[in-house]
Design a protein around this motif. Structure first.
Motif, PDB file in Angstrom:
ATOM      1  N   ARG A 129     -36.671  10.736 -24.368  1.00 24.03           N
ATOM      2  CA  ARG A 129     -37.828  10.404 -23.518  1.00 24.03           C
ATOM      3  C   ARG A 129     -38.752  11.599 -23.391  1.00 24.03           C
ATOM      4  NH1 ARG A 129     -33.490   8.129 -21.834  1.00 24.03           N
ATOM      5  NH2 ARG A 129     -32.732   9.908 -20.651  1.00 24.03           N
ATOM      6  N   LEU A 167     -42.065   8.192 -21.204  1.00 29.96           N
ATOM      7  CA  LEU A 167     -42.282   7.384 -22.398  1.00 29.96           C
ATOM      8  C   LEU A 167     -41.002   7.436 -23.213  1.00 29.96           C
ATOM      9  CD1 LEU A 167     -44.459   5.782 -23.966  1.00 29.96           C
ATOM     10  CD2 LEU A 167     -45.114   7.923 -25.053  1.00 29.96           C
ATOM     11  N   TYR A 194     -48.906   9.132 -26.176  1.00 30.60           N
ATOM     12  CA  TYR A 194     -48.776   9.688 -24.829  1.00 30.60           C
ATOM     13  C   TYR A 194     -50.116   9.607 -24.091  1.00 30.60           C
ATOM     14  CZ  TYR A 194     -48.990  13.260 -21.245  1.00 30.60           C
ATOM     15  OH  TYR A 194     -49.230  13.930 -20.075  1.00 30.60           O
ATOM     16  N   PHE A 244     -50.908   6.066 -23.214  1.00 30.96           N
ATOM     17  CA  PHE A 244     -50.045   5.605 -22.125  1.00 30.96           C
ATOM     18  C   PHE A 244     -50.545   6.126 -20.784  1.00 30.96           C
ATOM     19  CE2 PHE A 244     -46.215   5.605 -19.478  1.00 30.96           C
ATOM     20  CZ  PHE A 244     -45.735   4.324 -19.709  1.00 30.96           C
ATOM     21  N   ARG A 252     -53.991   2.472 -20.972  1.00 27.68           N
ATOM     22  CA  ARG A 252     -52.830   1.578 -21.110  1.00 27.68           C
ATOM     23  C   ARG A 252     -53.141   0.331 -21.923  1.00 27.68           C
ATOM     24  NH1 ARG A 252     -48.342   2.056 -17.136  1.00 27.68           N
ATOM     25  NH2 ARG A 252     -48.045   4.293 -17.143  1.00 27.68           N
TER      26      ARG A 252
END
Length: 166
Positions: free
Chosen positions: A66, A74, A126, A129, A133
């Motif tokens: 992660r 993530l 990343y 995210f 999104r």
């Protein structure tokens, strides 16, 4: 002069066999515990280091498979290591009509290129995210893989042309 039809089909058949063998080897490595090294060590750690280098205030760290930061994470899974592109590239080089020196250079540089592109892909994922999104899924499943495949195919084609010239 082009390759004879039979030789071309032999290269294609060998590519398919090697591609299947690469996937079988990858499954075996994962079943044998190498997934920890492939995803956690060779993928998550350098991705976290790259993100931390560029965005130190985000405090991104690798925690197993992660990427974590204050307030989020993530998860990286098998496949996030860039293997699918490597599984296409290695058999393609092994059956390519290039000499052993060029083939060896293509393997080394190509695998390094794939790894580096994958690190930049993870950086982009990343950022998506964290800040975009709604674009994450398209970047993850379509644009990231397409850009990686395109760059690696370009590298492969360039090497084939350079090899054909001498």
């Amino acid at each position: 002069m082009g390759e004879q039809g039979g030789a071309r089909w032999a290269r294609i058949a060998l590519f398919v066999i090697l591609y299947g063998a690469a996937h079988a080897a990858y499954r075996s490595l994962r079943a044998g515990g190498a997934s920890h090294w492939l995803v956690d060590t060779a993928t998550a750690l350098p991705a976290a280091a790259l993100i931390d280098l560029l965005f130190p205030a985000d405090a991104v760290r690798a925690s197993g498979p992660r990427l974590t930061w204050p307030g989020g994470r993530l998860q990286l899974l098998a496949g996030c290591d860039g293997f699918e592109v490597m599984a296409l590239y290695v058999p393609a080089v092994l059956v390519a009509p290039v000499g052993w020196r060029r083939g060896l250079a293509m393997l080394g540089l190509g695998l390094l290129l794939i790894w580096a592109l994958n690190q930049w892909r993870l950086l982009a994922l990343y950022l998506a995210f964290r800040h975009w999104r709604e674009g994450f899924d398209a970047l993850h499943t379509l644009w990231g893989p397409l850009l990686m495949l395109g760059a690696v195919a370009g590298f492969f084609a360039w090497n084939l042309r350079a090899g054909a010239r001498g």
